[in-house]
Design an enzyme around this catalytic site. Sequence first.
Site, PDB file in Angstrom:
ATOM      1  CB  CYS A 154      -1.015  -0.120   1.521  1.00 56.92           C
ATOM      2  SG  CYS A 154      -2.413   1.699   1.471  1.00 56.92           S
TER       3      CYS A 154
ATOM      4  CG  ASP B  23      -2.701  -3.319  -0.628  1.00 57.25           C
ATOM      5  OD1 ASP B  23      -3.049  -3.325  -0.139  1.00 57.25           O
ATOM      6  OD2 ASP B  23      -2.624  -2.553  -0.874  1.00 57.25           O
TER       7      ASP B  23
END
Length: 119
Positions: A35, A42
Amino acid sequence: MPASPDEAQLETFDNCRPGRRFWITLDCPEFSSLCPVTGQPDTAHIVIRYIPAERCVETKSLKFYLASFRNTPAFNEVVVNRILDDLVEALDPTELTVSGKFGARGGIQLTCEAKHPEG
């Protein structure tokens, strides 16, 4: 292992049936990136579907390419569109779709899909 998608090389090979319209589906259930806001990982399930023209992607190089996102900060939408753009450049396919179903963050799950050709 390439450190980033910029360093990764997507290798290709000749389509065994040029002129025949058929789909190839590549499924990557363990994709990860970072992220860009929090720096946290992520995770996503990436699905690539394409109708080849003259070239097909070699799967080992695709595996290394996708793994190169692991330490790359990027928004989910950027990741999906980058994968599409890089594959279109390498393959010049008849059709190509990249879908990313990202893990929920803050109770919201995001899925992004990008297609070639557009429209």
